[in-house]
Motif scaffolding. Structure first.
Motif, PDB file in Angstrom:
ATOM      1  N   ARG A 142       0.329  -6.234  -9.829  1.00  0.00           N
ATOM      2  CA  ARG A 142      -0.266  -6.417  -8.496  1.00  0.00           C
ATOM      3  C   ARG A 142      -0.395  -7.899  -8.171  1.00  0.00           C
ATOM      4  O   ARG A 142      -0.178  -8.316  -7.035  1.00  0.00           O
ATOM      5  N   PHE A 143      -0.759  -8.692  -9.156  1.00  0.00           N
ATOM      6  CA  PHE A 143      -0.907 -10.133  -8.963  1.00  0.00           C
ATOM      7  C   PHE A 143       0.405 -10.744  -8.481  1.00  0.00           C
ATOM      8  O   PHE A 143       0.444 -11.523  -7.522  1.00  0.00           O
ATOM      9  N   TRP A 144       1.517 -10.391  -9.147  1.00  0.00           N
ATOM     10  CA  TRP A 144       2.799 -11.021  -8.797  1.00  0.00           C
ATOM     11  C   TRP A 144       3.340 -10.538  -7.455  1.00  0.00           C
ATOM     12  O   TRP A 144       3.982 -11.293  -6.729  1.00  0.00           O
ATOM     13  N   PRO A 159      -4.146  -0.879 -17.624  1.00  0.00           N
ATOM     14  CA  PRO A 159      -4.818  -1.595 -16.526  1.00  0.00           C
ATOM     15  C   PRO A 159      -4.488  -3.087 -16.445  1.00  0.00           C
ATOM     16  O   PRO A 159      -4.342  -3.628 -15.341  1.00  0.00           O
ATOM     17  N   HIS A 160      -4.359  -3.756 -17.587  1.00  0.00           N
ATOM     18  CA  HIS A 160      -4.069  -5.181 -17.530  1.00  0.00           C
ATOM     19  C   HIS A 160      -2.653  -5.438 -17.018  1.00  0.00           C
ATOM     20  O   HIS A 160      -2.418  -6.352 -16.228  1.00  0.00           O
ATOM     21  N   ARG A 201      -1.034  -3.402 -15.033  1.00  0.00           N
ATOM     22  CA  ARG A 201      -1.080  -3.052 -13.617  1.00  0.00           C
ATOM     23  C   ARG A 201      -1.601  -4.235 -12.800  1.00  0.00           C
ATOM     24  O   ARG A 201      -1.048  -4.572 -11.748  1.00  0.00           O
ATOM     25  N   ALA A 202      -2.669  -4.853 -13.314  1.00  0.00           N
ATOM     26  CA  ALA A 202      -3.253  -6.009 -12.626  1.00  0.00           C
ATOM     27  C   ALA A 202      -2.212  -7.125 -12.532  1.00  0.00           C
ATOM     28  O   ALA A 202      -2.095  -7.804 -11.507  1.00  0.00           O
ATOM     29  N   VAL A 255      -7.247  -7.558  -6.848  1.00  0.00           N
ATOM     30  CA  VAL A 255      -6.585  -7.112  -8.085  1.00  0.00           C
ATOM     31  C   VAL A 255      -7.664  -6.929  -9.156  1.00  0.00           C
ATOM     32  O   VAL A 255      -7.656  -5.947  -9.905  1.00  0.00           O
ATOM     33  N   GLU A 298       1.888   7.056  -6.481  1.00  0.00           N
ATOM     34  CA  GLU A 298       0.807   7.955  -6.880  1.00  0.00           C
ATOM     35  C   GLU A 298       1.028   9.390  -6.424  1.00  0.00           C
ATOM     36  O   GLU A 298       0.434  10.319  -6.960  1.00  0.00           O
ATOM     37  N   VAL A 341       0.864  -1.187   0.000  1.00  0.00           N
ATOM     38  CA  VAL A 341       0.000   0.000   0.000  1.00  0.00           C
ATOM     39  C   VAL A 341       0.900   1.236   0.000  1.00  0.00           C
ATOM     40  O   VAL A 341       0.647   2.208  -0.723  1.00  0.00           O
ATOM     41  N   ASP A 362       1.390  -9.751  -4.977  1.00  0.00           N
ATOM     42  CA  ASP A 362       0.531 -10.492  -4.061  1.00  0.00           C
ATOM     43  C   ASP A 362       1.005 -11.952  -3.954  1.00  0.00           C
ATOM     44  O   ASP A 362       1.050 -12.525  -2.860  1.00  0.00           O
ATOM     45  N   GLN A 396       2.506   1.817  -3.465  1.00  0.00           N
ATOM     46  CA  GLN A 396       1.536   2.387  -4.406  1.00  0.00           C
ATOM     47  C   GLN A 396       1.248   3.850  -4.066  1.00  0.00           C
ATOM     48  O   GLN A 396       1.112   4.696  -4.956  1.00  0.00           O
ATOM     49  N   TYR A 436      -8.823  -3.626 -11.184  1.00  0.00           N
ATOM     50  CA  TYR A 436      -8.793  -3.680 -12.650  1.00  0.00           C
ATOM     51  C   TYR A 436     -10.122  -3.199 -13.238  1.00  0.00           C
ATOM     52  O   TYR A 436     -10.164  -2.392 -14.166  1.00  0.00           O
TER      53      TYR A 436
END
Lengths: 218, 218
Positions: A96-98, A89-90, A92-93, B69, A76, A69, A100, A72, B73
């Protein structure tokens, strides 16, 4: 009004390193305050009453907690010209996935704390499998996001600070089965933000050795 | 090209519910595909090879996994309409912190319905504590972010569908312990996106009873 940025930290913490790297990538001046976790400061308890953990970023008096957090938030708030997260966006997702994934699955501490040789080998194997997945995601790219150092790199590189300690204490070379990650780690360490934020490997070794002894004594 | 949005889901999953709510808040048409978790589809295994879990969002052929995530998205992709995350970086960090808190505490709910005797009592106490912390964060606001339904609400409200089952299992009343939180939940349930996305609590209860039998038989 001058900006006040304080980071409550504990030098061996990989989570604290994430915040330090991010702040340095953005060229933000900050007041680094070392916490004694056996004697937490009133400021720490006040700014993170829920978890009472470091790192805590305090920006003009307002606290931000949880390392991802915080990263990020830093991304920002400062340095829009050098973003850590991609703009798509994809992508970014995916980033964030990796990040996590590594928080859910990687636990180097379990290797050191393992009570039996069998448990140690199992913990090593699990970590190696996860690191291989990360290596698969890196592929032949310079960094996880491509050409530019970014969010996933910031999130993962702190574990490199434990490389020497793990090899010496637990006979565990984290990069042995992942040559691409080994090269990636070297590449990251060449960045000033990373080199400044990761502690001396021998210091980490001393720290982990002392903790292991403490665990054994209990 | 028509946008293809598919959600691989499992009806009792609170994580799936988060994504259903987010898509519906944005008015996105999607193809909801129910998975049999004892017999996962080739599509699920292909789209989420890392965790092999639902929910998975497949947007124009590209997968996104991990519920929070996915919600971010969805918020970033179908941006204009009803933003789920606030625009201010500090408020965003706060929202992410609390959604992360919900995720950290999910296993407590599981322990309440799965355990018995003293273990269950202890789990129940911890669970109520967490709900009270969340209730404290909500305060007298309509939603966690203030006047508008948003990210933290989406992250937490699915677990309301499990409340009845937990109450039956451990013999307590969540409304008695956390009246403001339950009032918030009922407020959320008045939104079409939420009412459509949460399953009937008795259906959930029966499902959990069956699951418990299965797990205990193992």
């Amino acid at each position: 009004m001058a900006e006040e940025v304080i980071l409550l930290d504990f030098w061996p913490s990989p989570f604290g390193m994430r915040a330090k790297i991010a702040l340095r990538e953005k060229g933000v001046d900050f007041d680094l305050r070392e916490e004694d976790l056996s004697n937490k400061s009133p400021l720490l308890l006040q700014t993170n009453p829920v978890h009472k953990k470091i790192p805590v970023l305090i920006h003009n008096g307002k606290p931000v907690c949880e390392s991802l957090v915080i990263v990020q938030y830093i991304d920002e708030t400062w340095g829009p010209e050098s973003p850590l997260l991609p703009s798509d966006p994809h992508e970014r997702a995916r980033a964030r996935f990796w990040a996590d994934f590594m928080d859910k699955k990687i636990s180097l501490g379990r290797v050191v704390r393992a009570p039996t040789e069998e448990a140690r080998e199992a913990a090593k194997e699990e970590n190696i499998q996860c690191l291989k997945m990360l290596e698969g995601e890196l592929g032949d790219k310079a960094y996880f996001g491509g050409e530019r150092f970014g969010y996933v790199d910031v999130s993962l590189i702190p574990i490199h600070s434990r490389f020497y300690a793990l090899e010496t204490l637990a006979n565990f070379n984290i990069w042995e089965e992942c040559p691409k990650l080994a090269a990636w780690a070297k590449r990251c360490m060449q960045r000033e933000s990373v080199a400044k934020s990761l502690p001396d490997p021998h210091k980490v070794y001393d720290y982990m050795l002392a903790r292991t002894k403490k665990l054994q004594v209990q | 090209m028509a946008e293809e949005v598919m959600l691989l889901d499992f009806w009792p999953s609170p994580f799936g519910m988060r994504v259903r709510i987010a898509l519906r808040e944005k008015g996105v048409d999607f193809d909801l595909r129910e998975e049999d978790l004892s017999n996962k589809s080739p599509l699920l295994l292909e789209m989420n090879p890392v965790h092999k879990q639902i929910p998975v969002l497949v947007h124009s052929g590209k997968p996104v996994s991990e519920s929070l995530v996915m919600v971010q998205y969805i918020d970033e992709t179908w941006g204009g309409r009803s933003p789920l995350l606030p625009s201010d970086p500090y408020e965003r960090a706060r929202a992410r912190f609390w959604a992360d808190y919900v995720d950290k505490k999910v296993r407590l709910g599981r322990m309440v319905w799965l355990s018995t005797g003293e273990a269950q009592e202890a789990a129940k106490e911890e669970y109520i504590e967490c709900l009270k912390v969340l209730e404290g964060e909500l305060g007298d606001k309509a939603y966690f972010g203030g006047e508008r339904f948003g990210y933290v609400d989406v992250s937490l409200i699915p677990f309301y569908s499990w409340f009845y089952s937990l109450e039956e299992s451990a013999n307590f009343s969540i409304a008695e312990e956390c009246p403001k939180l339950v009032a918030w939940a009922e407020r959320c349930m008045q939104r079409e996106s939420v009412a459509k996305s949460l399953p009937d609590q008795y259906k959930v209860h029966n499902f959990l009873l069956e699951l418990k039998k299965k797990l205990q038989a193992q």
